[in-house]
Write a protein that holds these residues in place. Sequence first.
Motif, PDB file in Angstrom:
ATOM      1  N   MET A   1       0.849  -1.181   0.000  1.00 52.02           N
ATOM      2  CA  MET A   1       0.000   0.000   0.000  1.00 52.02           C
ATOM      3  C   MET A   1       0.892   1.240   0.000  1.00 52.02           C
ATOM      4  SD  MET A   1      -3.016   1.243   2.612  1.00 52.02           S
ATOM      5  CE  MET A   1      -2.036   1.323   4.076  1.00 52.02           C
ATOM      6  N   LYS A   2       0.565   2.141  -0.881  1.00 48.61           N
ATOM      7  CA  LYS A   2       1.294   3.401  -0.961  1.00 48.61           C
ATOM      8  C   LYS A   2       0.921   4.284   0.237  1.00 48.61           C
ATOM      9  CE  LYS A   2       1.962   7.453  -3.736  1.00 48.61           C
ATOM     10  NZ  LYS A   2       1.721   8.185  -4.949  1.00 48.61           N
ATOM     11  N   THR A   3       1.936   4.923   0.839  1.00 45.45           N
ATOM     12  CA  THR A   3       1.697   5.888   1.907  1.00 45.45           C
ATOM     13  C   THR A   3       2.591   7.108   1.703  1.00 45.45           C
ATOM     14  OG1 THR A   3       3.429   5.143   3.437  1.00 45.45           O
ATOM     15  CG2 THR A   3       1.286   3.990   3.560  1.00 45.45           C
ATOM     16  N   LYS A   4       2.358   8.125   2.484  1.00 44.30           N
ATOM     17  CA  LYS A   4       3.196   9.329   2.472  1.00 44.30           C
ATOM     18  C   LYS A   4       4.104   9.366   3.697  1.00 44.30           C
ATOM     19  CE  LYS A   4      -0.054  12.154  -0.123  1.00 44.30           C
ATOM     20  NZ  LYS A   4      -0.867  13.379  -0.117  1.00 44.30           N
ATOM     21  N   ILE A   5       4.272   8.244   4.359  1.00 40.97           N
ATOM     22  CA  ILE A   5       5.029   8.210   5.609  1.00 40.97           C
ATOM     23  C   ILE A   5       6.471   8.655   5.400  1.00 40.97           C
ATOM     24  CG2 ILE A   5       5.907   6.707   7.442  1.00 40.97           C
ATOM     25  CD1 ILE A   5       3.224   5.136   7.126  1.00 40.97           C
ATOM     26  N   LYS A   6       7.138   8.113   4.395  1.00 43.56           N
ATOM     27  CA  LYS A   6       8.538   8.478   4.169  1.00 43.56           C
ATOM     28  C   LYS A   6       8.662   9.971   3.883  1.00 43.56           C
ATOM     29  CE  LYS A   6      12.670   7.230   1.598  1.00 43.56           C
ATOM     30  NZ  LYS A   6      13.254   6.287   0.634  1.00 43.56           N
ATOM     31  N   GLU A   7       7.819  10.462   3.002  1.00 44.32           N
ATOM     32  CA  GLU A   7       7.833  11.883   2.645  1.00 44.32           C
ATOM     33  C   GLU A   7       7.616  12.766   3.878  1.00 44.32           C
ATOM     34  OE1 GLU A   7       4.669  14.808   0.390  1.00 44.32           O
ATOM     35  OE2 GLU A   7       4.901  12.763  -0.355  1.00 44.32           O
ATOM     36  N   MET A   8       6.621  12.423   4.682  1.00 46.08           N
ATOM     37  CA  MET A   8       6.325  13.221   5.871  1.00 46.08           C
ATOM     38  C   MET A   8       7.436  13.108   6.919  1.00 46.08           C
ATOM     39  SD  MET A   8       2.234  12.806   6.328  1.00 46.08           S
ATOM     40  CE  MET A   8       1.107  13.625   5.219  1.00 46.08           C
ATOM     41  N   ARG A   9       7.994  11.919   7.053  1.00 47.16           N
ATOM     42  CA  ARG A   9       9.082  11.704   8.019  1.00 47.16           C
ATOM     43  C   ARG A   9      10.303  12.540   7.637  1.00 47.16           C
ATOM     44  NH1 ARG A   9      13.465   8.946   7.689  1.00 47.16           N
ATOM     45  NH2 ARG A   9      12.845   7.643   5.917  1.00 47.16           N
ATOM     46  N   ILE A  10      10.642  12.517   6.354  1.00 48.50           N
ATOM     47  CA  ILE A  10      11.790  13.292   5.889  1.00 48.50           C
ATOM     48  C   ILE A  10      11.542  14.786   6.060  1.00 48.50           C
ATOM     49  CG2 ILE A  10      13.099  13.925   3.812  1.00 48.50           C
ATOM     50  CD1 ILE A  10      12.857  10.930   2.996  1.00 48.50           C
ATOM     51  N   ASN A  11      10.332  15.231   5.719  1.00 44.59           N
ATOM     52  CA  ASN A  11       9.991  16.650   5.895  1.00 44.59           C
ATOM     53  C   ASN A  11      10.074  17.077   7.357  1.00 44.59           C
ATOM     54  OD1 ASN A  11       9.603  17.122   3.174  1.00 44.59           O
ATOM     55  ND2 ASN A  11       7.396  16.793   3.251  1.00 44.59           N
ATOM     56  N   ALA A  12       9.796  16.136   8.255  1.00 49.15           N
ATOM     57  CA  ALA A  12       9.870  16.416   9.692  1.00 49.15           C
ATOM     58  C   ALA A  12      11.291  16.236  10.240  1.00 49.15           C
ATOM     59  CB  ALA A  12       8.906  15.510  10.447  1.00 49.15           C
ATOM     60  N   LYS A  13      12.239  15.905   9.341  1.00 50.56           N
ATOM     61  CA  LYS A  13      13.639  15.690   9.723  1.00 50.56           C
ATOM     62  C   LYS A  13      13.757  14.644  10.840  1.00 50.56           C
ATOM     63  CE  LYS A  13      15.260  20.310   8.372  1.00 50.56           C
ATOM     64  NZ  LYS A  13      14.379  20.415   7.271  1.00 50.56           N
ATOM     65  N   THR A  15      14.294  10.454  11.841  1.00 52.56           N
ATOM     66  CA  THR A  15      14.818   9.167  11.383  1.00 52.56           C
ATOM     67  C   THR A  15      13.724   8.107  11.497  1.00 52.56           C
ATOM     68  OG1 THR A  15      15.574   8.440  13.556  1.00 52.56           O
ATOM     69  CG2 THR A  15      17.123   9.761  12.238  1.00 52.56           C
ATOM     70  N   GLN A  16      13.956   6.987  10.827  1.00 57.02           N
ATOM     71  CA  GLN A  16      13.016   5.874  10.948  1.00 57.02           C
ATOM     72  C   GLN A  16      12.943   5.393  12.390  1.00 57.02           C
ATOM     73  OE1 GLN A  16      14.981   3.616   7.905  1.00 57.02           O
ATOM     74  NE2 GLN A  16      13.354   4.025   6.407  1.00 57.02           N
ATOM     75  N   LYS A  17      14.070   5.377  13.071  1.00 58.06           N
ATOM     76  CA  LYS A  17      14.111   4.944  14.480  1.00 58.06           C
ATOM     77  C   LYS A  17      13.321   5.900  15.357  1.00 58.06           C
ATOM     78  CE  LYS A  17      16.042   2.787  18.124  1.00 58.06           C
ATOM     79  NZ  LYS A  17      14.954   2.580  19.056  1.00 58.06           N
ATOM     80  N   GLN A  18      13.471   7.186  15.148  1.00 56.74           N
ATOM     81  CA  GLN A  18      12.729   8.171  15.940  1.00 56.74           C
ATOM     82  C   GLN A  18      11.224   8.002  15.746  1.00 56.74           C
ATOM     83  OE1 GLN A  18      14.714  11.608  14.275  1.00 56.74           O
ATOM     84  NE2 GLN A  18      15.831  11.999  16.191  1.00 56.74           N
ATOM     85  N   LEU A  19      10.812   7.828  14.505  1.00 57.37           N
ATOM     86  CA  LEU A  19       9.385   7.637  14.223  1.00 57.37           C
ATOM     87  C   LEU A  19       8.893   6.344  14.852  1.00 57.37           C
ATOM     88  CD1 LEU A  19       6.734   8.430  12.913  1.00 57.37           C
ATOM     89  CD2 LEU A  19       7.581   7.428  10.756  1.00 57.37           C
ATOM     90  N   ALA A  20       9.662   5.289  14.693  1.00 56.78           N
ATOM     91  CA  ALA A  20       9.285   3.996  15.275  1.00 56.78           C
ATOM     92  C   ALA A  20       9.093   4.110  16.781  1.00 56.78           C
ATOM     93  CB  ALA A  20      10.349   2.949  14.945  1.00 56.78           C
ATOM     94  N   ASP A  21      10.006   4.800  17.437  1.00 57.24           N
ATOM     95  CA  ASP A  21       9.902   4.971  18.889  1.00 57.24           C
ATOM     96  C   ASP A  21       8.640   5.739  19.282  1.00 57.24           C
ATOM     97  OD1 ASP A  21      12.272   3.584  19.254  1.00 57.24           O
ATOM     98  OD2 ASP A  21      13.494   5.392  19.565  1.00 57.24           O
ATOM     99  N   LEU A  22       8.277   6.729  18.477  1.00 58.16           N
ATOM    100  CA  LEU A  22       7.086   7.532  18.779  1.00 58.16           C
ATOM    101  C   LEU A  22       5.790   6.723  18.701  1.00 58.16           C
ATOM    102  CD1 LEU A  22       7.849  10.898  16.948  1.00 58.16           C
ATOM    103  CD2 LEU A  22       7.639  10.547  19.420  1.00 58.16           C
ATOM    104  N   VAL A  23       5.781   5.712  17.826  1.00 56.67           N
ATOM    105  CA  VAL A  23       4.554   4.933  17.640  1.00 56.67           C
ATOM    106  C   VAL A  23       4.682   3.502  18.168  1.00 56.67           C
ATOM    107  CG1 VAL A  23       3.700   6.351  15.728  1.00 56.67           C
ATOM    108  CG2 VAL A  23       5.148   4.358  15.241  1.00 56.67           C
ATOM    109  N   ASN A  24       5.756   3.244  18.914  1.00 51.21           N
ATOM    110  CA  ASN A  24       5.950   1.964  19.611  1.00 51.21           C
ATOM    111  C   ASN A  24       6.029   0.753  18.686  1.00 51.21           C
ATOM    112  OD1 ASN A  24       5.912   3.187  22.244  1.00 51.21           O
ATOM    113  ND2 ASN A  24       3.713   3.443  21.934  1.00 51.21           N
ATOM    114  N   VAL A  25       6.795   0.888  17.607  1.00 53.45           N
ATOM    115  CA  VAL A  25       7.077  -0.249  16.734  1.00 53.45           C
ATOM    116  C   VAL A  25       8.580  -0.279  16.476  1.00 53.45           C
ATOM    117  CG1 VAL A  25       4.805  -0.214  15.605  1.00 53.45           C
ATOM    118  CG2 VAL A  25       6.714   1.061  14.577  1.00 53.45           C
ATOM    119  N   SER A  26       9.043  -1.299  15.784  1.00 60.45           N
ATOM    120  CA  SER A  26      10.467  -1.374  15.455  1.00 60.45           C
ATOM    121  C   SER A  26      10.755  -0.508  14.227  1.00 60.45           C
ATOM    122  CB  SER A  26      10.876  -2.821  15.173  1.00 60.45           C
ATOM    123  OG  SER A  26      10.309  -3.253  13.952  1.00 60.45           O
TER     124      SER A  26
END
Length: 81
Positions: A1-13, A15-26
């Motif tokens: 499924m296509k999402t805008k997660i990568k685009e939004m994450r990058i715009n928010a400066k 990392t994947q780890k930071q985002l994962a920690d915020l939403v309690n996933v790996s």
Amino acid sequence: MKTKIKEMRINAKMTQKQLADLVNVSSRTIISIEKEQYSPSLMLAYRLAQVFNTSVEELCCLEENKRIEDREIMYNQEDII
């Protein structure tokens, strides 16, 4: 499924780890979602949308994904006929 997660994450400066920690996933989960290898659960999509202050519909490109799915369904039905 296509999402805008990568685009939004990058715009928010973020990392994947930071985002994962915020939403309690790996971070592996975030990587898989960004590569369109895994579709987030509804609750995870909601948590991600909250992080980016957007809707699940916008974050997960639901309208576009529905159009793609509808085309696939119609194509598959044509193969049956």
